[in-house]
Design an enzyme around this catalytic site. Structure first.
Site, PDB file in Angstrom:
ATOM      1  N   GLU A  72     -11.821  -5.177  -6.035  1.00  0.00           N
ATOM      2  CA  GLU A  72     -12.618  -3.871  -5.641  1.00  0.00           C
ATOM      3  C   GLU A  72     -11.661  -2.763  -6.618  1.00  0.00           C
ATOM      4  OE1 GLU A  72     -12.115  -5.841  -3.026  1.00  0.00           O
ATOM      5  OE2 GLU A  72     -14.194  -6.006  -3.219  1.00  0.00           O
ATOM      6  N   ASP A  78       0.943  -1.331  -0.008  1.00  0.00           N
ATOM      7  CA  ASP A  78      -0.088  -0.119  -0.193  1.00  0.00           C
ATOM      8  C   ASP A  78       0.868   1.272   0.017  1.00  0.00           C
ATOM      9  OD1 ASP A  78      -2.310   1.298   0.078  1.00  0.00           O
ATOM     10  OD2 ASP A  78      -3.066   1.004   2.198  1.00  0.00           O
ATOM     11  N   ARG A  93      -5.737  -2.262   8.004  1.00  0.00           N
ATOM     12  CA  ARG A  93      -6.831  -2.888   7.451  1.00  0.00           C
ATOM     13  C   ARG A  93      -6.420  -4.265   6.664  1.00  0.00           C
ATOM     14  NH1 ARG A  93      -8.114   2.234   5.851  1.00  0.00           N
ATOM     15  NH2 ARG A  93      -7.191   1.770   3.851  1.00  0.00           N
ATOM     16  N   ARG A 140     -11.418   1.945  -9.908  1.00  0.00           N
ATOM     17  CA  ARG A 140     -10.362   2.962 -10.047  1.00  0.00           C
ATOM     18  C   ARG A 140     -10.313   3.519 -11.600  1.00  0.00           C
ATOM     19  NH1 ARG A 140      -5.070   2.231  -6.261  1.00  0.00           N
ATOM     20  NH2 ARG A 140      -6.346   1.391  -4.508  1.00  0.00           N
ATOM     21  N   ARG A 200       1.480  -4.719   6.151  1.00  0.00           N
ATOM     22  CA  ARG A 200       0.796  -3.924   5.095  1.00  0.00           C
ATOM     23  C   ARG A 200       1.457  -2.473   5.158  1.00  0.00           C
ATOM     24  NH1 ARG A 200      -5.587  -2.800   3.780  1.00  0.00           N
ATOM     25  NH2 ARG A 200      -5.111  -0.862   2.468  1.00  0.00           N
ATOM     26  N   HIS A 220       2.970   2.750  -9.159  1.00  0.00           N
ATOM     27  CA  HIS A 220       2.897   1.584  -9.126  1.00  0.00           C
ATOM     28  C   HIS A 220       4.185   0.899  -9.888  1.00  0.00           C
ATOM     29  CE1 HIS A 220      -1.305   1.608  -7.621  1.00  0.00           C
ATOM     30  NE2 HIS A 220      -1.567   2.227  -8.684  1.00  0.00           N
ATOM     31  N   GLU A 266       0.534 -13.027  12.437  1.00  0.00           N
ATOM     32  CA  GLU A 266       1.115 -11.776  13.185  1.00  0.00           C
ATOM     33  C   GLU A 266       1.060 -10.668  12.175  1.00  0.00           C
ATOM     34  OE1 GLU A 266       1.887 -11.518  16.337  1.00  0.00           O
ATOM     35  OE2 GLU A 266       1.645 -13.690  16.640  1.00  0.00           O
ATOM     36  N   LEU A 304      10.526 -21.245  -3.724  1.00  0.00           N
ATOM     37  CA  LEU A 304       9.440 -20.426  -3.365  1.00  0.00           C
ATOM     38  C   LEU A 304       8.117 -20.426  -3.861  1.00  0.00           C
ATOM     39  CD1 LEU A 304       8.795 -17.717  -1.633  1.00  0.00           C
ATOM     40  CD2 LEU A 304       9.792 -16.430  -3.477  1.00  0.00           C
TER      41      LEU A 304
HETATM   42  C1  FPP Z   1      -2.025  -0.048  -3.450  1.00  0.00           C
HETATM   43  O1  FPP Z   1      -1.532   1.234  -3.384  1.00  0.00           O
HETATM   44  C2  FPP Z   1      -1.304  -0.915  -4.500  1.00  0.00           C
HETATM   45  C3  FPP Z   1      -2.048  -1.307  -5.335  1.00  0.00           C
HETATM   46  C4  FPP Z   1      -3.678  -1.457  -5.606  1.00  0.00           C
HETATM   47  C5  FPP Z   1      -1.354  -2.109  -6.614  1.00  0.00           C
HETATM   48  C6  FPP Z   1      -0.157  -2.686  -6.312  1.00  0.00           C
HETATM   49  C7  FPP Z   1       0.512  -3.240  -7.433  1.00  0.00           C
HETATM   50  C8  FPP Z   1       1.875  -3.259  -7.764  1.00  0.00           C
HETATM   51  C9  FPP Z   1       2.833  -2.736  -6.919  1.00  0.00           C
HETATM   52  C10 FPP Z   1       2.614  -3.670  -9.047  1.00  0.00           C
HETATM   53  C11 FPP Z   1       1.792  -4.647  -9.822  1.00  0.00           C
HETATM   54  C12 FPP Z   1       1.959  -6.044  -9.437  1.00  0.00           C
HETATM   55  C13 FPP Z   1       2.402  -6.918 -10.304  1.00  0.00           C
HETATM   56  C14 FPP Z   1       2.638  -8.396 -10.241  1.00  0.00           C
HETATM   57  C15 FPP Z   1       2.910  -6.609 -11.722  1.00  0.00           C
HETATM   58  P1  FPP Z   1      -2.602   2.717  -3.507  1.00  0.00           P
HETATM   59  O2  FPP Z   1      -2.548   2.766  -4.996  1.00  0.00           O
HETATM   60  O3  FPP Z   1      -3.843   2.072  -3.060  1.00  0.00           O
HETATM   61  O4  FPP Z   1      -1.875   3.606  -2.729  1.00  0.00           O
HETATM   62  P2  FPP Z   1      -2.416   4.928  -2.129  1.00  0.00           P
HETATM   63  O5  FPP Z   1      -3.562   4.169  -0.877  1.00  0.00           O
HETATM   64  O6  FPP Z   1      -1.338   5.518  -1.488  1.00  0.00           O
HETATM   65  O7  FPP Z   1      -3.393   5.429  -3.000  1.00  0.00           O
END
Ligand code: FPP
Length: 252
Positions: free
Chosen positions: A78, A31, A205, A82, A199, A48, A218, A142
């Site tokens: 969900e 996150d 959450r 976006r 997280r 991202h 944990e 893994l």
């Molecule tokens: C949450 O941060 C993150 C996501 C919804 C996507 C996470 C995806 C990646 C890191 C890359 C994709 C993975 C692969 C395997 C290619 P957020 O955008 O909700 O952050 P914010 O709460 O600060 O807005």
């Protein structure tokens, strides 16, 4: 655009011998990509992308430490809510990630498993994911669980439906529906429960992630945003896990 790790005074990564106790299964909610992008005046797609670089390092380190399973929350059921631009950027990242990582992951004996409803993903992404799963299906290292179009409740509902069908077909008795039987119908079949859930970004959450598997996990909530999360932060989390007293409901 290639974004680099530029942490000053980076600590050396620890090895398995440095830890008294390591989790068998780590789960991560990555996150903070959006907030990281905002902080750096970049668009969310760049957040991202940078987050994917963190992911690469975390996968490598998890493998180096000999941890059995790593589950990462890459796209929830969900996340379709976006903007089309952000969803499109995440879908592109899936393609880019596998194009650049699959050879190394396979060479390292990593088994890739996609957790979630693959049928709900665009065809191109689905093909790449199925190819990665098939290519690595005999690997014994893994277990890398990439959760895509994933929801924890939907996973439990799916397991319940599969079990109900078995009972309906006379292949199973209601009294045989045990906790283990349910676990056998989850995407993580045959894997240990989650020991450590991380997280990032300070949010506390679970957001519908691995609900059944986290029963005794944990939890750690480092404040750092996912793109800034380093291997040293990961080691700190693993160290903190080692100091936790796990009771599983018992009095020790
Ligand atoms: C949450 O941060 C993150 C996501 C919804 C996507 C996470 C995806 C990646 C890191 C890359 C994709 C993975 C692969 C395997 C290619 P957020 O955008 O909700 O952050 P914010 O709460 O600060 O807005």
């Amino acid at each position: 655009m290639k974004l680099k790790f530029t942490k000053p005074g980076k600590k050396a990564a620890r090895t398995r011998a440095d830890f008294a106790k390591l989790p068998r299964h780590v789960a991560i909610i990555m996150d903070g990509n959006g907030r990281w992008a905002k902080k750096h005046k970049l668009n969310v797609a760049m957040g991202h992308r940078k987050g994917t670089e963190t992911l690469r390092e975390v996968i490598r380190h998890t493998d180096d430490l000999g941890i059995e399973a790593l589950s990462i929350y890459a796209f929830s059921t969900e996340n379709w809510k976006r903007s089309p631009e952000e969803v499109g950027a995440l879908m592109q990242l899936i393609l880019d990630f596998f194009a650049s990582e699959i050879d190394e992951l396979d060479a390292k004996n990593v088994r890739i498993l996609i957790l979630g409803d693959k049928l709900g993903l665009p065809e191109k992404q689905r093909d790449v994911l199925v190819e990665a799963e098939t290519r690595t299906c005999r690997n014994t290292g893994l277990k890398l669980n990439i959760c895509l179009n994933y929801g924890g409740r939907a996973e439990i509902v799916r397991a319940a439906q599969e079990l109900a069908l078995l009972v309906q077909a006379g292949q199973m008795r209601v009294e045989d529906i045990t906790e283990e039987a349910v676990a056998c119908h989850l995407y993580t079949k045959g894997q240990p429960d989650v020991d450590l859930m991380i997280r990032t970004s300070g949010e506390m959450r679970l957001s519908n992630f691995l609900l059944y598997q986290c029963a005794y996990a944990e939890f750690l909530f480092p404040k750092v945003l996912w793109p800034d999360f380093t291997v040293a932060d990961y080691d700190d989390a693993l160290e903190a896990y080692g100091g936790r007293e796990r009771r599983f409901g018992k009095r020790l």
